[in-house]
Design a protein around this motif. Sequence first.
Motif, PDB file in Angstrom:
ATOM      1  N   THR A   1      40.838  -4.521  16.169  1.00 54.62           N
ATOM      2  CA  THR A   1      41.083  -3.444  17.119  1.00 54.62           C
ATOM      3  C   THR A   1      41.976  -3.949  18.268  1.00 54.62           C
ATOM      4  O   THR A   1      41.781  -5.026  18.770  1.00 54.62           O
ATOM      5  N   THR A   2      42.881  -3.091  18.618  1.00 55.77           N
ATOM      6  CA  THR A   2      43.741  -3.429  19.772  1.00 55.77           C
ATOM      7  C   THR A   2      43.677  -2.277  20.759  1.00 55.77           C
ATOM      8  O   THR A   2      43.569  -1.114  20.372  1.00 55.77           O
ATOM      9  N   VAL A   3      43.720  -2.621  21.967  1.00 55.69           N
ATOM     10  CA  VAL A   3      43.697  -1.615  23.018  1.00 55.69           C
ATOM     11  C   VAL A   3      45.120  -1.482  23.545  1.00 55.69           C
ATOM     12  O   VAL A   3      45.748  -2.453  23.935  1.00 55.69           O
ATOM     13  N   SER A   4      45.603  -0.278  23.521  1.00 56.84           N
ATOM     14  CA  SER A   4      46.981  -0.042  23.971  1.00 56.84           C
ATOM     15  C   SER A   4      46.934   0.607  25.350  1.00 56.84           C
ATOM     16  O   SER A   4      46.315   1.647  25.532  1.00 56.84           O
ATOM     17  N   GLU A   5      47.574  -0.039  26.273  1.00 55.36           N
ATOM     18  CA  GLU A   5      47.674   0.531  27.607  1.00 55.36           C
ATOM     19  C   GLU A   5      49.145   0.691  27.937  1.00 55.36           C
ATOM     20  O   GLU A   5      49.946  -0.194  27.684  1.00 55.36           O
ATOM     21  N   ASP A   6      49.475   1.839  28.454  1.00 53.06           N
ATOM     22  CA  ASP A   6      50.843   2.052  28.894  1.00 53.06           C
ATOM     23  C   ASP A   6      51.003   1.520  30.304  1.00 53.06           C
ATOM     24  O   ASP A   6      50.239   1.861  31.199  1.00 53.06           O
TER      25      ASP A   6
END
Length: 185
Positions: free
Chosen positions: A6-11
């Motif tokens: 799992t990867t967390v994507s933050e803009d």
Amino acid sequence: MVSTGTTVSEDIIIRRQRTKYHWPAMQLNFWLLIMIVGSATILGVFANFMSIQTQMRLGTPWYFPYWVSTSSITLVFLLIMLYLINVRQLLPGIVVIGSFICFVLWMVGLIVISVQLWGPQGSVNGNCNLYVMSDSRTGANLETLAWLQQRSICQSWTASWAFMLVGVVFLLWMIVMAYQVYRDD
């Protein structure tokens, strides 16, 4: 050790905020006009002096090319300033650094030319007063033409010195004005 898929994507949003500096338009335009005129005049006078020295097959004193270089550097700096004004990116720091460099160059040149112009012995002004200004010529002959050329050279020395003095004062003024623009914003 096991890693998970799992990867967390933050803009990440980066905002660039431009600081706009408010330059006094009339003072800046007046300063630029006088500095362009002064630099161009000094460039022309000392380039002419170098041409005369070459034509007469005499050595060129070091301060003739010094002033050609210094006034050329100043003109390039002024053109860069005009470009930055045009794109509304004139920063006080650039003006302070450029004006300080030009100020030091102009101050050194002013001191040298002052010594040459009004020095103790064999000064340009002394020679001009003794050999040129005290010996007025008239008539349509070669001697009058030579005297007019000599008088023009003497007046060019004085005019260039006056523009150097004004340039030194104006460069110091620009350093102060750029600091005030920076401080006000």
